[in-house]
Write a protein that holds these residues in place. Structure first.
Motif, PDB file in Angstrom:
ATOM      1  N   ILE A 200       0.830  -1.213   0.000  1.00 18.62           N
ATOM      2  CA  ILE A 200       0.000   0.000   0.000  1.00 18.62           C
ATOM      3  C   ILE A 200       0.868   1.268   0.000  1.00 18.62           C
ATOM      4  N   ARG A 201       1.870   1.301   0.895  1.00 26.97           N
ATOM      5  CA  ARG A 201       2.661   2.524   1.058  1.00 26.97           C
ATOM      6  C   ARG A 201       3.457   2.885  -0.201  1.00 26.97           C
ATOM      7  N   PRO A 202       4.227   1.921  -0.744  1.00 26.47           N
ATOM      8  CA  PRO A 202       4.978   2.290  -1.956  1.00 26.47           C
ATOM      9  C   PRO A 202       4.058   2.592  -3.146  1.00 26.47           C
ATOM     10  N   ILE A 203       2.928   1.877  -3.241  1.00 23.46           N
ATOM     11  CA  ILE A 203       2.003   2.170  -4.347  1.00 23.46           C
ATOM     12  C   ILE A 203       1.446   3.583  -4.186  1.00 23.46           C
ATOM     13  N   LEU A 204       1.096   3.943  -2.949  1.00 23.93           N
ATOM     14  CA  LEU A 204       0.605   5.310  -2.696  1.00 23.93           C
ATOM     15  C   LEU A 204       1.649   6.334  -3.132  1.00 23.93           C
TER      16      LEU A 204
ATOM     17  N   GLY B  66       1.558   9.122   5.602  1.00 25.42           N
ATOM     18  CA  GLY B  66       1.714  10.546   5.308  1.00 25.42           C
ATOM     19  C   GLY B  66       3.020  10.789   4.559  1.00 25.42           C
ATOM     20  N   LEU B  67       4.067  10.138   5.036  1.00 29.06           N
ATOM     21  CA  LEU B  67       5.378  10.263   4.390  1.00 29.06           C
ATOM     22  C   LEU B  67       5.339   9.734   2.960  1.00 29.06           C
ATOM     23  N   SER B  68       4.695   8.588   2.759  1.00 26.59           N
ATOM     24  CA  SER B  68       4.644   7.972   1.426  1.00 26.59           C
ATOM     25  C   SER B  68       4.016   8.933   0.427  1.00 26.59           C
TER      26      SER B  68
ATOM     27  N   LYS C  26       0.262  14.959   1.981  1.00 29.82           N
ATOM     28  CA  LYS C  26       0.687  14.473   3.296  1.00 29.82           C
ATOM     29  C   LYS C  26      -0.531  14.272   4.198  1.00 29.82           C
ATOM     30  N   LYS C  27      -1.425  15.260   4.209  1.00 29.58           N
ATOM     31  CA  LYS C  27      -2.641  15.164   5.032  1.00 29.58           C
ATOM     32  C   LYS C  27      -3.478  13.950   4.641  1.00 29.58           C
ATOM     33  N   ILE C  28      -3.614  13.760   3.316  1.00 28.25           N
ATOM     34  CA  ILE C  28      -4.393  12.610   2.836  1.00 28.25           C
ATOM     35  C   ILE C  28      -3.743  11.301   3.288  1.00 28.25           C
ATOM     36  N   GLY C  29      -2.418  11.238   3.183  1.00 25.15           N
ATOM     37  CA  GLY C  29      -1.698  10.047   3.631  1.00 25.15           C
ATOM     38  C   GLY C  29      -1.901   9.798   5.125  1.00 25.15           C
ATOM     39  N   LEU C  30      -1.839  10.870   5.910  1.00 29.03           N
ATOM     40  CA  LEU C  30      -2.036  10.735   7.356  1.00 29.03           C
ATOM     41  C   LEU C  30      -3.438  10.202   7.665  1.00 29.03           C
ATOM     42  N   LEU C  31      -4.439  10.741   6.965  1.00 32.69           N
ATOM     43  CA  LEU C  31      -5.805  10.262   7.176  1.00 32.69           C
ATOM     44  C   LEU C  31      -5.957   8.807   6.748  1.00 32.69           C
ATOM     45  N   LEU C  32      -5.339   8.471   5.620  1.00 33.53           N
ATOM     46  CA  LEU C  32      -5.382   7.077   5.168  1.00 33.53           C
ATOM     47  C   LEU C  32      -4.746   6.152   6.199  1.00 33.53           C
ATOM     48  N   GLY C  33      -3.650   6.599   6.793  1.00 31.63           N
ATOM     49  CA  GLY C  33      -2.982   5.797   7.819  1.00 31.63           C
ATOM     50  C   GLY C  33      -3.863   5.624   9.044  1.00 31.63           C
TER      51      GLY C  33
END
Lengths: 312, 312
Positions: A41-45, A169-171, A190-197
Motif C-alpha cells: 500500500i505505502r509504496p504504491i501510494l 503521510g510520508l509515502s 501528506k494530510k491525505i496520507g495521514l488520514l489514510l494511515g
C-alpha cells in the motif's frame, strides 16, 4: 484491479525480489521469506501520488521500495514484541527461525531501506529519518498503553499517528515532493496520507475482531492477551466502563470463548457500527480534501477504494 | 590521559547526554541509561584522525556521535541475542527492562544515528549505510558459526572484519574524508582503522577469558554457552583437535569448573602467549603503516597505545 496499481505493485515486487540476493544464509533466507508478503500500500501510494504530480515510474521506484522496506522492518520487530506468528498469511521470522534472527533480519532490512536512498535528495532522507523515529515512538506508546487501565481516544490517535499514519503521510508527501515544489500540493497529499494511515489502523482494529485469522493473516488473540488498546476497546470502555474487564475476568481461561463473548458484546452494543461510521467519516474527509485541492486523480481514488473495501 | 582525547570524549558524552531528551518513557529511560557507558573509541578515533588531517572539532563531532550511536545500537541488539546481562559494567536494556524494550530502544538509537547525519555529505551517509549492513552480516555469521563444529581462521577474520573492524575502519576513514580529499591518506587511515578493529576484537576474545567480569563488564559464560568462535578457541582447536570439546563435555554441568579448566588448558598450551604475540604483531603492522605514510600523529599514537594496554 487498476492497471497502474498492478504495474506498480509488480515493479515493487520485482525490486524486492532482488534487493538482497547475496549475504549470510541466516540473513538471506529470512529476509527473502518475509519480503514475499504484503499489499505494498505505502509504496504504491507514493508512486501513484508521484504519477499524479507528473512524475515517472523511475523517479519514484527507489524511494517507494525503501518505504516498503522501512515498513517491513517495523513489522518484523513488532511481530517479535507482540509474539504474532503470522503476517500477511505467512509465518513471521521469529516463529520460523528465532528471535535473534528476527531482530537481525529486521535490522538488515532497515539497512537495505537506507541503502536504497543513497541517491535520493537530502530532504527525502531527512523525512525518512523522522518517520523512523516516529514509528519507534508509536510502538513504544503502544507498549506503554498495555500497562494502563484506560486510554483516551486522544492518546490512542496520537499513538497510531506515530505508529501507522506517519508512514502513509510520508509515502504520499514524498511521492509529491519528488516531482513538485508546490507546497500546497505536497502538504495536502501528506494530510491525505495521514488520514489514510489513521483509517487504515482503525480498519485493522475492526478486521482483527470481525474477520477470521485465515483472511487477516493474524489473530485477535495477541491483542487481547497483550491488553492492546484498539479503537473498539476504547470506545467500548468509554461507553460501558468496566464491562470489557468483567468479560475478560470471567472468560480468560478459555480464549475461544473469550473471543466469542467479546465479539458478541461489541456487536450488541453497536461498537462495530459506530466504528464503521467513524471509518466512513474519515474516508469522506479524504474525499473532500482531494476535491478541495483539485487532486482527484482516478488512480489514487482506486487505491483509496481498494483500502476502503479491504477485508484483510 | 592525552588532553585532546579527554576533550573529545567529554564533547561526545555531552552530546550523547542530550541526544534524546524527550519522547515516550519506555524509550527515553532505556536509551539514556545505555548511552552512559562506553569508552567512545570509535568516535574519538574519527575525531583524532580528522584533527590530524587539519579538521576542527565542530567538523567531525556530528558524524562521530552518529558513529557511536550506530555502535551502541548494535550492542543493544547483540546483547539480546547473546543474553548478556552486563555491558560496560552496567545492566543491559533487555535485562533491566525486557526484550521488546531493548529491540525498540536499539531501533530508536539507530534512528538517532541517522538523524545526526542529516547535514553530512552524501558520501559519508553512503559509507555509513554500508557499515550498517556489514555489522548485521558480521553478527549473522557469528550466529551461523555457533552451529558449526570448526571454523577456519580465515572465516573468523572475515566475520570479525564485518562485525567489528568495518566500523573502526569507517571511523578512521570518515574522520579523514571530512577534511581531506587525498585518497592515499583516507585509504591508509581506513586500513589502520580496520587493523585496530581486528586487534580490538582479538583483545576482547583474550580479555573475556583472562580478566574477571567486574573489569570486563561482561562474562565468559555466554561465549562458552553459545559455542562462540573466538581467536583463542580456533587456535586451540587447530592445535589440539577435539580437546576443548572433551573439556566441555566433562565439565558442562558446572560452569565455574568448566571456566577454570578451559583457562588452565589455554594457559598450559601457550594459547594465551600466542594470542598476545599475534596482537603485538598487528600493533606493529599499524605502526609501520603510520610511519610509511607519514601520519604518525602523537594523539593518534596515544589512542592506539590506550587500546594496546587496555584491560577492559
Amino acid at each position: 484491479m487498476n492497471n497502474l496499481i498492478k504495474e506498480y505493485k509488480t515493479a515493487i515486487n520485482n525490486r524486492l525480489n532482488i534487493v538482497y540476493p547475496n549475504g549470510p544464509k541466516l540473513l538471506k533466507e529470512p529476509i527473502n521469506h518475509i519480503l514475499k508478503g504484503g499489499k505494498r500500500i505505502r509504496p504504491i501510494l507514493c508512486m501513484l501520488v508521484n504519477n499524479a504530480c507528473g512524475g515517472r515510474k523511475e523517479d519514484s521506484i527507489d524511494v517507494a521500495v525503501s518505504i516498503e522496506l522501512l515498513h517491513i522492518f517495523s513489522l518484523v520487530h513488532d511481530d517479535i514484541m507482540d509474539a504474532d506468528v503470522l503476517r500477511h498469511g505467512i509465518q513471521t521470522i521469529h516463529k520460523k527461525w528465532n528471535n535473534s534472527i528476527a531482530i537481525l533480519s529486521g535490522d538488515a532490512i532497515l539497512a537495505l531501506a537506507f541503502k536504497g536512498l543513497n541517491t535520493s535528495p537530502n530532504l527525502i532522507k531527512q523525512k525518512f529519518n523522522s518517520a523512523l523515529i516516529a514509528v519507534c515512538e508509536g510502538q513504544a506508546l503502544d507498549i506503554e498503553f498495555q500497562d494502563l487501565e484506560n486510554i483516551s481516544l486522544e492518546q490512542y490517535f496520537n499513538m497510531i499517528n506515530l505508529k501507522t499514519a506517519y508512514m502513509l503521510g510520508l509515502s504520499a508527501e514524498i511521492g509529491a515532493l519528488i516531482s513538485t515544489q508546490d507546497s500546497l500540493i505536497t502538504n495536502n497529499f501528506k494530510k491525505i496520507g495521514l488520514l489514510l494511515g489513521k483509517v487504515f489502523q482503525i480498519q485493522d482494529d475492526l478486521l482483527e475482531v470481525t474477520s477470521d485469522s485465515k483472511i487477516m493473516g493474524k489473530s485477535l488473540s495477541s491483542d487481547i492477551l497483550l491488553n492492546k488498546k484498539t479503537y473498539l476497546m476504547i470506545k467500548a470502555e468509554s461507553k460501558y466502563p468496566g464491562e470489557l474487564d468483567r468479560i475478560y475476568k470471567e472468560n480468560y481461561k478459555d480464549l475461544d470463548i473469550l473471543k466469542v463473548k467479546m465479539v458478541d458484546f461489541l456487536d450488541t452494543n453497536n461498537i462495530f457500527e459506530e466504528t464503521k461510521d467513524y471509518i466512513n467519516s474519515i474516508f469522506n474527509e479524504i474525499d473532500r480534501l482531494l476535491e478541495s485541492c483539485n487532486i482527484r486523480n482516478s488512480n489514487i481514488l482506486d487505491l483509496i477504494n481498494f483500502i476502503r473495501i479491504r477485508k484483510s
